[in-house]
Design an enzyme around this catalytic site. Structure first.
Site, short mmCIF file in Angstrom:
data_model
loop_
_atom_site.label_atom_id
_atom_site.label_comp_id
_atom_site.label_asym_id
_atom_site.label_seq_id
_atom_site.Cartn_x
_atom_site.Cartn_y
_atom_site.Cartn_z
CG HIS A 250 0.90 8.88 -1.16
ND1 HIS A 250 0.50 7.84 -1.97
CD2 HIS A 250 0.92 9.97 -1.96
CE1 HIS A 250 0.27 8.29 -3.18
NE2 HIS A 250 0.52 9.59 -3.20
CD GLU B 299 2.57 5.06 -0.91
OE1 GLU B 299 3.11 3.94 -1.09
OE2 GLU B 299 1.35 5.19 -0.66
CG HIS C 137 -4.54 0.06 -2.89
ND1 HIS C 137 -4.32 1.41 -2.74
CD2 HIS C 137 -5.87 -0.06 -3.09
CE1 HIS C 137 -5.45 2.07 -2.88
NE2 HIS C 137 -6.41 1.19 -3.09
#
Length: 244
Positions: free
Chosen positions: A43, A70, A190
């Site tokens: 990310h 991401e 998450h």
């Protein structure tokens, strides 16, 4: 079996804290694949405080499993993804100052923007996933963006699991069922951990992939990286058997 994609942001954070190349991010990614993970997630953020854009470019040619990038789809991010052409891009609504992802997209309000961005990625043969809350309305509206998958934002599940797992999982199972009815693939991520992953994966219909970084890398401090990756894979295998 649900695939495990390991987010290596925290390894980059540790490296960046002292400069130099310890720990070696590329070696870590290679080892994580060797230990059995089916994907690597990164990310990159605009300030490059952990994963750097150069890391993304360096990782692509050495990875043998699925590469998932991401991030918030600003123009620089879009250009990077279309240059690197990973297997998957996951769109998250993080602002530049976000410490970590903390919300899913409002796929109704941002439908037109997301549709245009999704189309740009799919022109390059990149599978697209959109980060959403466990809300069937947001899942249904994601269909109009042209995305291939949604990624369920699982912080609320991880928080609720400790006190009432059945209640915590219910909205996620409903959202996943909606996705399946709409023809969308389902990912999740998450705050998933060794403590809560098996219960989640066993109860989410059609769960294709989980992306896990913070908990896995933290647990590896105590358990070792190889052992931790294999423990996560065992949890997913147990969940797959439980669905039969």
């Amino acid at each position: 079996m649900t695939k495990l994609s390991v987010n290596i942001n925290k390894i980059a954070t540790l490296r960046n804290s002292r400069g130099g190349n310890m720990p070696d991010l590329l070696e870590a990614a290679r080892n994580i694949e060797r230990f059995g993970a089916q994907g690597i997630t990164v990310h990159p953020r605009p300030d490059e405080r952990h994963i750097r854009y150069a890391d993304v470019r360096a990782l692509k040619p050495i990875l043998t499993t699925e590469f998932n990038i991401e991030g918030y789809p600003g123009e620089r991010f879009i250009e990077l993804v279309n240059e690197v052409k990973p297997a998957q891009v996951t769109l998250v609504p993080d602002g530049p100052d976000a410490i970590t992802s903390n919300a899913g997209w409002d796929t109704v309000a941002h439908r037109d923007m997301l549709r245009d961005i999704v189309a740009r990625f799919k022109e390059n043969g990149i599978r697209v996933s959109i980060f959403v809350e466990a809300d069937p309305r947001m899942v249904e509206a994601a269909v109009a963006t042209g995305t291939d998958r949604v990624e369920l934002y699982t912080e609320a599940y991880a928080t609720g699991y400790k006190t009432d797992p059945e209640r915590a999982i219910a909205p996620f199972a409903a959202a996943a069922e909606t996705a399946r009815e709409c023809g969308l693939g389902v990912n999740a991520g998450h705050d998933l951990s060794l403590e809560n992953l098996e219960y989640f994966a066993a109860r989410i219909p059609g769960l294709l992939e989980v992306s896990i970084g913070h908990a896995l890398i933290s647990e590896a401090l105590y358990l070792g990286l190889e052992n931790t990756v294999r423990l996560y894979l065992q949890k997913l295998q147990n969940a797959a058997h439980g669905k039969r």
